[in-house]
Design a protein around this motif. Structure first.
Motif, PDB file in Angstrom:
ATOM      1  N   GLY A 196       6.001  12.276  -2.858  1.00  0.00           N
ATOM      2  CA  GLY A 196       5.680  12.136  -4.292  1.00  0.00           C
ATOM      3  C   GLY A 196       4.613  10.788  -4.015  1.00  0.00           C
ATOM      4  N   PRO A 197       4.007  10.643  -5.593  1.00  0.00           N
ATOM      5  CA  PRO A 197       3.524   9.648  -5.479  1.00  0.00           C
ATOM      6  C   PRO A 197       4.354   8.358  -5.987  1.00  0.00           C
TER       7      PRO A 197
ATOM      8  N   SER B 157      -1.773   6.538  -4.108  1.00  0.00           N
ATOM      9  CA  SER B 157      -2.722   5.836  -3.698  1.00  0.00           C
ATOM     10  C   SER B 157      -1.539   4.507  -3.738  1.00  0.00           C
ATOM     11  N   VAL B 158      -1.945   3.451  -3.004  1.00  0.00           N
ATOM     12  CA  VAL B 158      -0.750   1.870  -3.276  1.00  0.00           C
ATOM     13  C   VAL B 158      -1.060   1.687  -4.910  1.00  0.00           C
TER      14      VAL B 158
ATOM     15  N   ASN C 127       4.602   4.630   5.271  1.00  0.00           N
ATOM     16  CA  ASN C 127       4.039   6.515   4.262  1.00  0.00           C
ATOM     17  C   ASN C 127       2.992   6.960   4.706  1.00  0.00           C
ATOM     18  N   LYS C 128       2.690   7.507   3.751  1.00  0.00           N
ATOM     19  CA  LYS C 128       1.401   8.364   4.104  1.00  0.00           C
ATOM     20  C   LYS C 128       0.205   8.686   2.857  1.00  0.00           C
ATOM     21  N   LEU C 129       0.482   6.486   2.435  1.00  0.00           N
ATOM     22  CA  LEU C 129      -0.661   6.425   1.000  1.00  0.00           C
ATOM     23  C   LEU C 129      -1.804   6.279   2.116  1.00  0.00           C
ATOM     24  N   THR C 130      -3.080   6.501   0.857  1.00  0.00           N
ATOM     25  CA  THR C 130      -4.897   6.732   1.661  1.00  0.00           C
ATOM     26  C   THR C 130      -5.209   5.539   0.653  1.00  0.00           C
TER      27      THR C 130
ATOM     28  N   LEU D 195      -4.630   4.104   4.892  1.00  0.00           N
ATOM     29  CA  LEU D 195      -5.602   2.930   3.879  1.00  0.00           C
ATOM     30  C   LEU D 195      -7.044   2.806   4.427  1.00  0.00           C
ATOM     31  N   ASN D 196      -7.882   2.824   3.576  1.00  0.00           N
ATOM     32  CA  ASN D 196      -9.160   2.834   4.831  1.00  0.00           C
ATOM     33  C   ASN D 196      -9.936   1.970   3.645  1.00  0.00           C
TER      34      ASN D 196
END
Length: 413
Positions: free
Chosen positions: A140-141, A165-166, A184-187, A208-209
């Motif tokens: 989850g976030p 997201s962060v 993690n799987k943060l985007t 992250l992008n």
């Protein structure tokens, strides 16, 4: 809102502990919260720390492991101020009852198998300074309530399965000095506001992008370590990033950066940058002499990019006759001869292999692996000349089509 079953369970635990609560060293609310926390964990291993928590035989503040208590002169009971579990594979959801441990300052559950979402209420603990939930399976976030944790100094949620997201609004966390959300799987992009007094920031191994924004990083006057490796960040790395006043180490490897711009420090000796890793990106252009003018810089990696041109002699002689101690440039398209100073320095560690360099045989350790085939080097050189011609031609067209006609119009008046 609690479900009736959870309410009944909590009341049952409370009633079973009633004889202890009436004659205990530990605050009754802390005992109930700790018992609820343990009940949510499935099958604690024999001889693990948690298996030694016997609420009927001893007071929690006298447990042989995992618990730290503090007693003040104004309180009748001791308060639980720290929980540190051993990495024994504990599994289960993290109980929201931990939020009732209002004196808790340190919580470390790393190296286990906790799963589910991180309870939002944990970040509302008024005294929490350290939260380490690394190497579990939380999903989850990241709860938005993190931005309310004003006392937090260290947060490590690395090596989990967190998504989203962060958290955007972390500027209010003025006490936070260490933030690790790696693996993690943060985007999404790194935007919003970061804690102003951060010393270490680690976001490596996510998805992250976007670009690195000066408005996000420039306020970090105390930042010493930035680790953003293994993401999808892009764009050109600008000078301001390398001139952050306290920066010492920077790892931006394994991203999609395409360019590099570096200015010399304004005052010699004021910059503290010691090591940078920009390997495995798509950085084009030539090696910048300005890097050699960072007085403390000892380790540089630009391996596996698309750099061309020679290796500057300043890289081995700039700082009182001694250059970089560690320099990794393998996997580019560098040409010309390697400065001889690198071969003469017995303490130098690095690699110039897999380039287009002359006088750098693979039999020498720092020249391994072998240089690229001549055909590959010529093709890259032709490619570079092609784009150079295109660039010059575009400048000429601008001059012919825009500048000269405008000049003629102005002169005719």
């Amino acid at each position: 809102m609690q479900t009736p079953n959870l309410t009944f369970l909590f009341l049952s635990i409370l009633l079973s502990l009633l004889p202890i609560l009436t004659n205990s060293l530990t605050h009754p609310a802390d005992i109930a919260a700790l018992a609820d926390f343990k009940s949510a964990i499935t099958n604690p291993r024999w001889l693990s720390c948690l298996s030694k928590w016997n609420f009927t035989a001893s007071d929690p503040c006298e447990f042989p492991c995992g618990i730290t208590c503090t007693r003040s002169n104004t309180n009748l009971h001791s308060r639980i101020t720290a929980i540190t579990l051993d990495p024994a594979g504990y599994s289960g959801h993290l109980s929201a009852s931990l939020a009732n441990l209002t004196a808790l300052e340190h919580l470390d559950l790393s190296g286990n198998a906790f799963y589910g979402r991180i309870p939002r209420s944990i970040f509302r603990l008024p005294s929490l300074k350290t939260l380490v939930l690394a190497s579990n399976s939380f999903t989850g976030p990241i709860p938005m309530s993190l931005s309310k944790s004003s006392s937090l100094q260290k947060l490590d949620l690395s090596h989990n399965l967190l998504t989203g997201s962060v958290v955007q609004s972390l500027g209010s966390l003025s006490s936070l000095t260490t933030l690790d959300l790696s693996y993690n799987k943060l985007t999404g992009s790194i935007s919003g506001t970061l804690p102003p007094n951060l010393v270490e920031l680690a976001l490596r191994g996510n998805s992250l992008n976007g670009f690195l924004k000066q408005s996000v990083f420039a306020p970090l006057r105390s930042i010493q370590v930035i680790e953003l490796a293994g993401n999808r960040l892009e764009g050109k790395l600008e000078s301001w990033l390398f001139l952050l006043p306290s920066i010492q180490q920077m790892d931006l490897s394994n991203n999609s950066f395409t360019g590099l711009a570096v200015q010399s420090p304004l005052v010699n000796g004021t910059n503290q940058l010691v090591a940078i890793d920009l390997g495995f990106n798509h950085i084009e252009g030539t090696l910048l002499v300005q890097l050699a003018q960072f007085g403390s810089l000892a380790s540089v990696s630009l391996r596996h990019n698309s750099l061309t041109g020679p290796v500057p002699a300043e890289y081995c002689t700039a700082k009182e006759g001694v250059g970089f101690r560690r320099l990794f440039l393998d996997g580019n398209f560098l040409n010309a001869e390697v400065p001889r100073g690198f071969f003469e320095n017995e303490d130098f560690v690095g690699s110039f292999g897999d380039n287009c360099l002359e006088g750098c045989p693979a039999s020498m350790a720092i020249c391994s692996p072998a240089q690229k085939p001549e055909s590959v080097c010529k093709k890259q050189q032709q490619h570079s000349w092609f784009w150079f011609v295109i660039f010059v031609s575009s400048l000429i067209l601008v001059d012919i089509c825009i500048v000269n006609p405008l000049s003629n119009i102005l002169n005719s008046k």
